[in-house]
Design a protein around this motif. Sequence first.
Motif, PDB file in Angstrom:
ATOM      1  N   ARG A  69     -26.572   3.961   4.277  1.00 43.35           N
ATOM      2  CA  ARG A  69     -27.319   3.433   3.129  1.00 43.35           C
ATOM      3  C   ARG A  69     -27.498   4.500   2.045  1.00 43.35           C
TER       4      ARG A  69
ATOM      5  N   LEU B 116     -24.168   5.020   0.263  1.00 45.50           N
ATOM      6  CA  LEU B 116     -23.875   3.876  -0.600  1.00 45.50           C
ATOM      7  C   LEU B 116     -24.763   3.884  -1.842  1.00 45.50           C
ATOM      8  N   ALA B 117     -26.030   4.233  -1.672  1.00 46.51           N
ATOM      9  CA  ALA B 117     -26.942   4.307  -2.827  1.00 46.51           C
ATOM     10  C   ALA B 117     -26.477   5.378  -3.800  1.00 46.51           C
TER      11      ALA B 117
ATOM     12  N   ARG C  80     -23.496   3.982  -5.649  1.00 49.58           N
ATOM     13  CA  ARG C  80     -23.941   2.979  -6.624  1.00 49.58           C
ATOM     14  C   ARG C  80     -24.552   3.658  -7.843  1.00 49.58           C
TER      15      ARG C  80
ATOM     16  N   SER D  69     -21.939  -3.229  -2.825  1.00 51.71           N
ATOM     17  CA  SER D  69     -22.881  -4.276  -2.408  1.00 51.71           C
ATOM     18  C   SER D  69     -22.420  -4.940  -1.107  1.00 51.71           C
TER      19      SER D  69
ATOM     20  N   GLU E 155     -23.145  -2.633   1.740  1.00 51.82           N
ATOM     21  CA  GLU E 155     -24.581  -2.669   2.086  1.00 51.82           C
ATOM     22  C   GLU E 155     -24.876  -3.887   2.959  1.00 51.82           C
ATOM     23  N   ASP E 156     -24.225  -5.002   2.666  1.00 50.48           N
ATOM     24  CA  ASP E 156     -24.385  -6.201   3.501  1.00 50.48           C
ATOM     25  C   ASP E 156     -23.853  -5.952   4.913  1.00 50.48           C
TER      26      ASP E 156
ATOM     27  N   TYR F 133     -20.738  -2.730   9.525  1.00 50.11           N
ATOM     28  CA  TYR F 133     -20.275  -1.576   8.743  1.00 50.11           C
ATOM     29  C   TYR F 133     -19.544  -0.605   9.663  1.00 50.11           C
TER      30      TYR F 133
ATOM     31  N   TYR G  43     -17.672   2.732   1.029  1.00 49.65           N
ATOM     32  CA  TYR G  43     -17.571   1.273   0.933  1.00 49.65           C
ATOM     33  C   TYR G  43     -16.220   0.758   1.451  1.00 49.65           C
TER      34      TYR G  43
END
Length: 102
Positions: free
Chosen positions: A16, A19-20, A23, A60, A63-64, A71, A91
């Motif tokens: 997470r 990924l953040a 993003r 996104s 993240e799902d 993941y 990702y």
Amino acid sequence: MTTVARSPNLTAPEARRRLAHERDSRLTQLSAIEAGAALADKELSSAQAAAIRRVLTEISAAEDRVADGTYGACQRCGSGIPVERLEILPYARYCVGCQQKS
């Protein structure tokens, strides 16, 4: 400590975080492109912005996958995506072999 599916060395919180970071970096790039679009080549700026929006969609989706526990598993063959690949491209949907086939 929660582990991510098929990636025993990468925890869900770490995924997470990565990924953040991705993003946030992409959003910064997008803002810079949009701010400079009036001064630059509009066609190039538009293409760059579209590419960044596609990456944001991929982030996104990743993240799902973290949320649903898938993941780190290749979406084509189901094998684990190496942690090293996820560190570089957090990702990633596919393992290297399946990515090369597409």
